[in-house]
Design a protein around this motif. Sequence first.
Motif, mmCIF file in Angstrom:
data_model
loop_
_atom_site.group_PDB
_atom_site.id
_atom_site.type_symbol
_atom_site.label_atom_id
_atom_site.label_comp_id
_atom_site.label_asym_id
_atom_site.label_seq_id
_atom_site.Cartn_x
_atom_site.Cartn_y
_atom_site.Cartn_z
ATOM 1 N N ASP A 20 -24.435 107.646 16.793
ATOM 2 C CA ASP A 20 -25.355 106.663 17.370
ATOM 3 C C ASP A 20 -26.380 107.279 18.318
ATOM 4 O OD1 ASP A 20 -24.177 104.604 15.940
ATOM 5 O OD2 ASP A 20 -22.729 104.155 17.521
ATOM 6 N N THR A 21 -26.135 108.506 18.785
ATOM 7 C CA THR A 21 -27.097 109.185 19.651
ATOM 8 C C THR A 21 -28.013 110.113 18.872
ATOM 9 O OG1 THR A 21 -25.640 111.062 20.146
ATOM 10 C CG2 THR A 21 -25.445 109.108 21.570
ATOM 11 N N GLY A 22 -27.824 110.190 17.552
ATOM 12 C CA GLY A 22 -28.651 111.051 16.713
ATOM 13 C C GLY A 22 -28.122 112.456 16.543
ATOM 14 N N GLU A 23 -26.923 112.714 17.067
ATOM 15 C CA GLU A 23 -26.300 114.031 16.934
ATOM 16 C C GLU A 23 -25.455 114.092 15.659
ATOM 17 O OE1 GLU A 23 -26.687 116.762 18.962
ATOM 18 O OE2 GLU A 23 -28.258 115.524 19.853
ATOM 19 N N PRO A 24 -25.469 115.237 14.969
ATOM 20 C CA PRO A 24 -24.645 115.361 13.759
ATOM 21 C C PRO A 24 -23.153 115.266 14.083
ATOM 22 C CG PRO A 24 -26.231 117.155 13.908
ATOM 23 C CD PRO A 24 -26.273 116.432 15.213
ATOM 24 N N ILE A 25 -22.417 114.635 13.201
ATOM 25 C CA ILE A 25 -20.957 114.631 13.277
ATOM 26 C C ILE A 25 -20.531 115.898 12.547
ATOM 27 C CG2 ILE A 25 -18.844 113.426 12.615
ATOM 28 C CD1 ILE A 25 -20.486 110.807 12.851
ATOM 29 N N GLU A 26 -20.141 116.903 13.309
ATOM 30 C CA GLU A 26 -20.021 118.262 12.794
ATOM 31 C C GLU A 26 -19.036 118.395 11.635
ATOM 32 O OE1 GLU A 26 -20.989 121.833 11.817
ATOM 33 O OE2 GLU A 26 -22.110 120.672 13.288
ATOM 34 N N VAL A 27 -17.895 117.733 11.714
ATOM 35 C CA VAL A 27 -16.902 117.881 10.641
ATOM 36 C C VAL A 27 -17.468 117.355 9.311
ATOM 37 C CG1 VAL A 27 -15.691 115.708 11.103
ATOM 38 C CG2 VAL A 27 -14.458 117.616 10.056
ATOM 39 N N VAL A 28 -18.239 116.288 9.363
ATOM 40 C CA VAL A 28 -18.851 115.730 8.143
ATOM 41 C C VAL A 28 -20.004 116.623 7.687
ATOM 42 C CG1 VAL A 28 -20.059 113.744 7.167
ATOM 43 C CG2 VAL A 28 -18.132 113.386 8.714
ATOM 44 N N SER A 29 -20.837 117.044 8.625
ATOM 45 C CA SER A 29 -21.970 117.900 8.266
ATOM 46 C C SER A 29 -21.498 119.216 7.662
ATOM 47 C CB SER A 29 -22.836 118.157 9.498
ATOM 48 O OG SER A 29 -23.421 116.953 9.931
ATOM 49 N N GLY A 30 -20.419 119.762 8.217
ATOM 50 C CA GLY A 30 -19.863 120.997 7.662
ATOM 51 C C GLY A 30 -19.400 120.818 6.229
ATOM 52 N N PHE A 31 -18.764 119.687 5.954
ATOM 53 C CA PHE A 31 -18.321 119.406 4.593
ATOM 54 C C PHE A 31 -19.517 119.264 3.654
ATOM 55 C CE2 PHE A 31 -16.995 116.230 1.349
ATOM 56 C CZ PHE A 31 -16.089 117.029 0.671
ATOM 57 N N LEU A 32 -20.561 118.577 4.111
ATOM 58 C CA LEU A 32 -21.747 118.408 3.274
ATOM 59 C C LEU A 32 -22.453 119.746 3.032
ATOM 60 C CD1 LEU A 32 -23.077 115.096 4.836
ATOM 61 C CD2 LEU A 32 -21.968 115.367 2.595
ATOM 62 N N ARG A 33 -22.465 120.621 4.043
ATOM 63 C CA ARG A 33 -23.034 121.972 3.842
ATOM 64 C C ARG A 33 -22.214 122.755 2.818
ATOM 65 N NH1 ARG A 33 -23.685 121.687 9.438
ATOM 66 N NH2 ARG A 33 -21.819 122.960 9.769
#
Length: 71
Positions: A20-33
């Motif tokens: 909600d603050t515009g920051e990536p949710i790292e665990v999800v972003s890592g999976f998508l990468r």
Amino acid sequence: MRVLDQRREDGSHRVELLDDTGEPIEVVSGFLRFLGARNCSPHTLVSYAYDLRHLWQFFGERADQECPMIN
């Protein structure tokens, strides 16, 4: 919470789940990468990001409840 689907100048895609603050949710972003590195279609990455957004919201709504499989 939103899905960021950004096409870069080099033709690659950046797909992330943002909180909600515009920051990536790292665990999800890592999976998508990880999926992107395996040459998954950008459409697949976006689809997964939306599915993971729903799952993340589902868990968030139940954060205060016990999970009988874990506890």
